[in-house]
Design a protein around this motif. Sequence first.
Motif, mmCIF file in Angstrom:
data_model
loop_
_atom_site.group_PDB
_atom_site.id
_atom_site.type_symbol
_atom_site.label_atom_id
_atom_site.label_comp_id
_atom_site.label_asym_id
_atom_site.label_seq_id
_atom_site.Cartn_x
_atom_site.Cartn_y
_atom_site.Cartn_z
ATOM 1 N N GLN A 435 37.463 32.793 39.380
ATOM 2 C CA GLN A 435 38.335 32.728 38.210
ATOM 3 C C GLN A 435 38.575 31.514 37.448
ATOM 4 O OE1 GLN A 435 40.026 35.743 37.061
ATOM 5 N NE2 GLN A 435 38.620 36.828 38.499
ATOM 6 N N ILE A 436 38.918 31.587 36.230
ATOM 7 C CA ILE A 436 39.056 30.605 35.485
ATOM 8 C C ILE A 436 40.534 29.873 35.652
ATOM 9 C CG2 ILE A 436 39.026 29.681 32.897
ATOM 10 C CD1 ILE A 436 37.673 32.112 32.123
ATOM 11 N N ALA A 444 42.394 37.325 31.644
ATOM 12 C CA ALA A 444 41.109 37.241 31.341
ATOM 13 C C ALA A 444 40.313 38.757 31.480
ATOM 14 C CB ALA A 444 40.452 36.522 32.416
ATOM 15 N N LEU A 448 38.268 40.301 28.220
ATOM 16 C CA LEU A 448 36.861 40.693 28.587
ATOM 17 C C LEU A 448 36.697 42.488 28.168
ATOM 18 C CD1 LEU A 448 36.193 39.086 31.920
ATOM 19 C CD2 LEU A 448 34.886 38.601 29.920
ATOM 20 N N TYR A 480 41.655 30.170 24.826
ATOM 21 C CA TYR A 480 41.457 31.136 26.053
ATOM 22 C C TYR A 480 39.963 31.846 25.556
ATOM 23 C CZ TYR A 480 46.131 30.765 28.337
ATOM 24 O OH TYR A 480 47.046 30.138 28.897
ATOM 25 N N ILE A 484 36.691 31.978 27.868
ATOM 26 C CA ILE A 484 36.256 33.144 28.593
ATOM 27 C C ILE A 484 34.928 33.429 28.199
ATOM 28 C CG2 ILE A 484 36.545 35.606 28.594
ATOM 29 C CD1 ILE A 484 39.502 35.016 28.593
ATOM 30 N N HIS A 487 32.509 30.775 29.920
ATOM 31 C CA HIS A 487 32.414 31.167 31.210
ATOM 32 C C HIS A 487 31.798 32.474 31.608
ATOM 33 C CE1 HIS A 487 33.965 30.681 35.441
ATOM 34 N NE2 HIS A 487 34.292 31.819 35.517
ATOM 35 N N TYR A 488 32.119 33.614 31.009
ATOM 36 C CA TYR A 488 31.362 34.880 31.459
ATOM 37 C C TYR A 488 30.020 35.312 30.490
ATOM 38 C CZ TYR A 488 35.613 35.664 33.941
ATOM 39 O OH TYR A 488 36.674 35.855 35.084
#
Length: 562
Positions: A435-436, A444, A448, A480, A484, A487-488
């Motif tokens: 997790q961030i 999150a 997503l 944010y 995200i 990250h993803y």
Amino acid sequence: MIQKKYILLLFCAVQLFHAQKITFHIPDSLKSKNYNYLDEKIYALKGDSTKASVYLYAYLNRAKNEQNWKELVNGYQNILHESPDYLRITYADSMVYSAKNSKKNDLIGYAYLSKGIVYYGRNELQIALDNYIVANSYISKTDDDYLIYKVKYNIAIIKTYLGFYDEAISLFKECITYFKDNSTRPYLNSLHSLGLCYNRIGNYGLCSQTNKLGLLEGIRLQNREMDFYFIESEGVNQYFLDNYNSAIKNLEKVLPIMVKNKDYASEAIANFYIGKSYWKLNKHEKSIRYFKKVDQIFTKKKYSNPELREVYELMIKFYKSQNNLEGQLYCIDQLIQVDQLLKDRFTYLLTKIHKEYDTNSLLFEKDKINTQLLQEKENVQYSIILVLLLLLFSVYLTYRHFKNRKVYKKNFSELMLQLNLEVDLKTKIKSGREQIEDISPETANNILKQLERFESEQKFLLENLTLSKLAVQFNSNPRYLSVIISHYRGKTFSTYINDLKIDFLIQVLKTNKKVREYTNGALAEEVGFSTTQRFTRAFYSRTQMPILYFIEQIKKNNYNHE
């Protein structure tokens, strides 16, 4: 130096008063200053356009606001003096426009006189004379004797250059009579010019008398600014009296002053007659050194006059005696350029030039043909070198083309393999990551889910989509959303959007033959790119091949699944 160039560029914004507004910022402290105060500041900063500019514009701005045409003329002239040569005609035209609005003959005549002086400085003598004549038509209607004789003086200067020496002498004598008791520098200038005319008509005795008088009057009037001009004139005069050593002594005495003052015209004359004096003394090697300085001035400043033309005739003779063909060819080429310059600037003297400064026509024509033959030989050599270079470059381009196509073919095969294996090219969520920090799991997951909906509904095809706009749609914030996606999806926002667009287009091209015929611009518009360049760059980044190659391979492999 760079700063001064920027200031001069600002001067371009002024241009004609009736065409543009003055936008230069004038400090409040200067807006109330009178013309005398500003004029003193401008004079004190003469030659430093960077510091003087604020006062120049304050002066002009005040005159404009007051619609004071006289001061506008003065203001434009102040700027003219601080401007480079190529801008001076613009400000001279502004002077004429302002002066005509005043409807005063003296101002209009003065403006045309200034414009003529600018053209004279550019060696455009006929245009200068035309402006002087217009100036005279206005000034002759006034009782301003100073301007009347100033116009006469400038007309006499032009007549000197055009070879009308008797007319010039008459005008200079009138100017001397008037300026003697009224204005020191114009008086000394008139004496100097009169002496030059006496020299031109062969009256060397009167020329010497006038030069001596000029030096004595400079002492009497406590103005020694013209001394070195009188000394130079006498040096030239001594050459014509066959007193070559005396000529050299006089001219070498003043030459450093001319160089320091950047008076390249007088510098050229001094070097020319020093060289000719050494030539007459049979010291040809020494004379060539001075002739080369005249040539340097012509090359750098494009300045010459009918008498300086002889430099190249003498240099050709010298190089011929040395069997220096290269030197002869160079001088012939320079002589052709000088003749063209004299033809353009001394139209009225052209016939006289060729009578007084004629070259041995047979030798000149022979050398000219030699030059052309040698030039053709050089051109053949250059052509061969150029063809070889082009051939090498062509080979390199061919090699690079086939090398690139080999790489593109491999990339295309890999891409098609992915498609055939039904691998979805769209970027999937990278699972299994931690997790961030600073972003709650709920937030999150919410973002997503919206990203998945965003992708499935193909909203990425919108043009000019930005991180901020998408964050607003997601009821989130740009930070944010950016974190995200990084990250993803493992990409920056712009790469993420671009790749989605390209992945979508790949599927369309694979299944739709009509779209394959679209131009790059149409394809870019189809998937929401703002420019063709951004589209082609994004396609290459995603597929490692150009869009045209991809479409070519699609057609070649006969993909037609509509």
